[in-house]
Write an enzyme that holds these catalytic residues in place. Structure first.
Site, PDB file in Angstrom:
ATOM      1  CG  ASP A 168      36.335  40.295  47.817  1.00 46.62           C
ATOM      2  OD1 ASP A 168      37.177  40.900  48.523  1.00 46.62           O
ATOM      3  OD2 ASP A 168      35.882  39.064  48.015  1.00 46.62           O
ATOM      4  CG  ASP A 185      34.667  33.425  44.298  1.00 47.64           C
ATOM      5  OD1 ASP A 185      33.862  32.651  43.873  1.00 47.64           O
ATOM      6  OD2 ASP A 185      35.616  33.014  45.322  1.00 47.64           O
TER       7      ASP A 185
END
Length: 297
Positions: A168, A185
């Site tokens: 991502d 993340d």
């Protein structure tokens, strides 16, 4: 400020002394700046599944290991216990990825502890000691963009050499510290060898970076680093220092369909011959004679 309920256990255990301020709230977690002794760190508080906008798509879960068969069955059924186990596995994935990548030299926030859905880790700051901005919030000169893009590609290579694909990666989850980009993340990171979607995710990650940095250095949009590094990875030749060019030529040689069909026909013929030989051998074996009746003995 008032201490968030999820961070209270960390204060009780002495891991956190004080919550200073909220830092940001994203699609999967809220992040707070906290004081731990004389250190300022950040606490990432994961949101519950029904309060998250990022869904655990099946392609991210593929290839992830679970503790035992009971956990796997519960997760597959979607029971209450299974949903909790899935949540734990999702959160633990980021913790494991951070420790793994930090150990491999990838520039990620240093993880310190993880407890009850709260990840305690390094606060990435800028040169002035303030929370570092995301790439999306900065303007770059063309030469800066080229340098940062080159560095991010090297980090993606390091991740792939460690067996992981971010999954991502974009300008929204890369921070710009005083020494350059820092990747954040990672709960959706996937196992490059065990996940069938790993290459497509790698392509998307690399493409996102090329298009972002390409705003400032347009030639970067034409690079094809994902295909180049994946070809080396599949061949077992990818190294952290592998020289990459950003160029990749697809194999345009036409498939030899006739040759493939000949191989199939030959395999079928061989199989038929083996079956025929086996049947003839069975017929040639002498039949076992039944013993004579008692009155003839």
């Amino acid at each position: 400020m008032k201490t968030p309920k999820r961070i209270e256990p960390l204060i009780e255990d002495g891991l956190v002394d004080e919550v200073l301020r909220p830092l940001m709230s994203g699609k999967e977690a809220a992040v707070y700046v906290v004081r731990c002794g004389n250190q300022v760190r950040c606490a990432k508080v994961y949101k519950e599944a029904n309060k998250r906008s990022f869904r655990q798509a099946a392609e991210y879960q593929e290839g992830r290991k679970v503790r035992n068969s009971r956990q796997a069955r519960a997760m597959a059924k979607g029971s209450k216990y299974g949903r909790k186990e899935a949540e734990d596995a999702w959160q633990n994935a980021e913790v494991a990825a951070l420790f793994r990548l930090a150990g491999a030299g990838v520039r990620v926030p240093k993880p310190y502890d993880f407890q009850d859905g709260v990840l305690l880790m390094e606060l990435v700051t800028d040169a002035d000691g303030n929370a570092a901005p995301r790439l999306n919030d900065v303007h770059l000169e063309a030469d800066q963009a080229r340098d940062y893009h080159r560095f991010v590609i090297s980090q993606i290579v390091l991740m792939l050499c460690s067996g992981l694909v971010h999954g991502d990666l974009s300008e929204f989850n890369v921070l710009l510290g005083p020494d350059g980009p820092v990747i954040i993340d990672l709960p959706q990171a996937v196992d490059a060898a065990a996940n069938n979607h790993a290459f497509s995710m790698l392509q998307r990650d690399v493409s996102n970076m090329a298009h972002y940095f390409g705003r400032f250095a347009p030639e970067l949009k034409a690079t094809r680093y994902a295909q180049e590094m994946w070809a080396l990875y599949e061949a077992g030749d990818l190294r952290p220092d592998s020289p990459l060019t950003g160029l990749f030529a697809e194999d345009e040689q036409a498939a030899d369909v006739a040759g493939v069909m000949r191989e199939i026909d030959a395999a079928r013929l061989d199989d038929a011959r083996r079956r025929e030989a086996r049947a003839e051998a069975e017929q040639a074996q002498p039949q076992a004679q039944e013993p004579p009746p008692p009155w003839l003995r």
